[in-house]
Design a protein around this motif. Structure first.
Motif: not given
Length: 504
Positions: A29-30, A164-168, A299-301
């Protein structure tokens, strides 16, 4: 609801292997997430014309579409003492991490012609290296367990880590443009690409080191991977693709994924424009970090709430029913956006008003209109449920394929074709999204858009993903490969393998 098979199969994937496989999904994802952000700066930081920049994105995707099935076939038919997937994951993680950073080491003074050929050359190498890593990784996930419920738990766990990638990634926009961190946007891209590459190297190696394959085939079942057999293998690959196209459960999975994911992708940028031009009247300064935090919260939810719920629903009511329920919930979320995207004024209740997060010298405002949070968890059921369930069901489809077509198992080829379809669909969706913006009369050069334009854009933002999601539900309604049938297929395959072992 279908009657669920309740046999205890004792096919648990050890936690360390789940974490390692999930770390591979984080990389998967990242890398494309960072690539999407960094590609924007080809225009603003390196002076490449928008049309040429689009070409630089399109050509590697064409190469990607050609190499995915080939890599899947190679992975399926490889025999080494380390397994058929792990050597490629190990080598691919090293190559794609290094090449991701290398492709962005461009300098403005080299000129646009040099930078064009430099980026094109190394981006093609990166795409090939990423295929070497990601295609076997997907195939590895399908074969880590033969238990249909544990497959869902595994894919849910891996997709939670991948979120986690989409939170970054959304933070990259602010970091690259921050003059306290970097002298220029180009310097920001060059530096961040090294950090991204290093992180992907560390996390990308973990699946190769800690995961263990379950390859039930042997050398006699597999194709001869030599140059002498190249023509024969290409013919065999085409035959496998033809057989896969006749696998109706798999075709339903591909069709539903195409609809849900690309319906979302078509309007993915619309939320950003609606927040800026409708909610904040075209003021980027007033908008602040609302758009990226809108994505980060989603992304977190998805990671901590939606995927665990979908996983529970799948193992309680069946995967097909979980898909239908979660997709229907996402439609409700899309519809709610009509009332939740409001004009922001002094009467709008703000969450975390005047609050900031300090990361080094960078301050991120986390102020957010409270009502904007309402549709996020409901919409997140769409993609959160989609890939968790579809990846688990694709593993079930591989059992059906072995029953019909024998060994070797073709997890790599199935995974390659599935994600090839996703990538092609994404390209089409992005193009159609731009067309919709033109049709509604949206002009990003204008600070103020007409009421008619914004209302039409808001309607498109709701109707397109809702319609495609509804059609996806219809596609999956008659999906026949339920848990009872998968259990029967598994039992028959185990008998076949036992008989084959006795004969040997």
């Amino acid at each position: 609801m279908e009657k669920l098979h309740t046999a205890n199969t004792n096919q648990k994937v050890p936690t360390i292997q789940k974490i390692a496989f999930g770390s591979g999904h984080l990389v998967n994802n990242l890398l494309p997430g960072a690539l999407g952000v960094f590609s924007f700066f080809l225009i603003t930081a390196f002076g490449i014309e928008p049309g040429i920049a689009g070409l630089l994105s399109a050509i590697p995707r064409l190469v990607d579409a050609l190499t995915d099935p080939v890599m899947g076939f190679i992975s399926d038919n490889t025999t080494t003492k380390w397994g058929r997937r792990r050597p490629y994951i190990f080598i691919g993680a090293i190559l794609c991490s290094i090449l991701f950073a290398v492709q962005w080491q461009m300098f403005e003074e080299n000129g646009t012609v040099y930078n064009f050929w430099y980026f094109l050359f190394f981006s093609i190498l990166f795409i090939v290296a990423n295929t070497i890593f990601s295609t076997p990784l997907i195939g590895l996930g399908y074969e880590l367990t033969s238990d249909t419920k544990e497959r869902t738990r595994l894919m849910g766990f891996a997709n939670s880590i991948g979120q986690v990638s989409w939170m970054i990634v959304p933070l990259f926009w602010s970091l690259i443009a921050n003059k306290d961190l970097f002298e220029s946007q180009a310097d920001g891209v060059r530096t961040l690409s090294i950090f991204v590459g290093f992180a992907c190297l560390i996390f990308g190696l973990l699946p190769a080191i800690f995961c263990r394959e379950q390859d039930v085939s042997n050398k006699d079942n597999k194709a001869d991977l030599t140059l002498k057999s190249l023509a024969k293998n290409m013919k065999l690959l085409l035959q496998e693709i033809k057989n896969i196209s006749k696998n109706m459960p798999f075709m339903r999975l591909c069709g539903a994924t195409f609809l849900v994911f690309n319906g979302f992708q078509m309007v993915a940028s619309f939320s950003y424009f609606i927040i800026v031009y409708y909610m904040y009247n075209g003021s980027y300064e007033a908008t602040g970090n609302v758009p990226p935090f809108f994505s980060i919260i989603g992304a977190f939810l998805t990671a901590v709430m939606i995927i665990p719920i979908v996983t529970w629903m799948a193992n309680k009511f069946g995967k097909k029913n979980a898909f239908i329920i979660s997709t229907f919930i996402s439609i409700i979320g899309y519809i709610l956006k009509w009332w939740c995207y409001v004009k922001v004024d002094e009467n709008t209740y703000m969450l975390f008003e005047d609050m900031f997060i300090q990361v080094g010298v960078v301050k991120f405002s986390i102020e957010m209109p409270l009502i904007l949070l309402l549709p996020i968890p409901l919409m997140s059921f769409g993609l959160g449920g989609l890939f968790t369930l579809m990846m688990s069901m694709t593993a079930d489809v591989c059992d059906l394929d072995e029953l019909r077509n024998g060994l070797p198992r073709r997890e790599g080829t199935f995974g390659a074709i599935y994600w090839w379809m996703v990538k092609i669909g994404q390209s089409i969706a992005l193009a159609l999204g731009g067309l919709v913006l033109s049709v509604v009369g949206f002009d990003a050069s204008k600070a103020v858009q007409s009421i008619e334009t914004m209302n039409d854009l808001r309607l498109a933002d709701i109707l397109i993903p809702s319609l495609t999601a509804a059609i996806a539900i219809i596609v999956m309604w008659n999906y026949k490969l339920n848990e009872d049938r998968v259990a029967k297929i598994k039992a028959e395959l185990e008998v076949r393998r036992a008989n084959r072992k006795n004969k040997m």
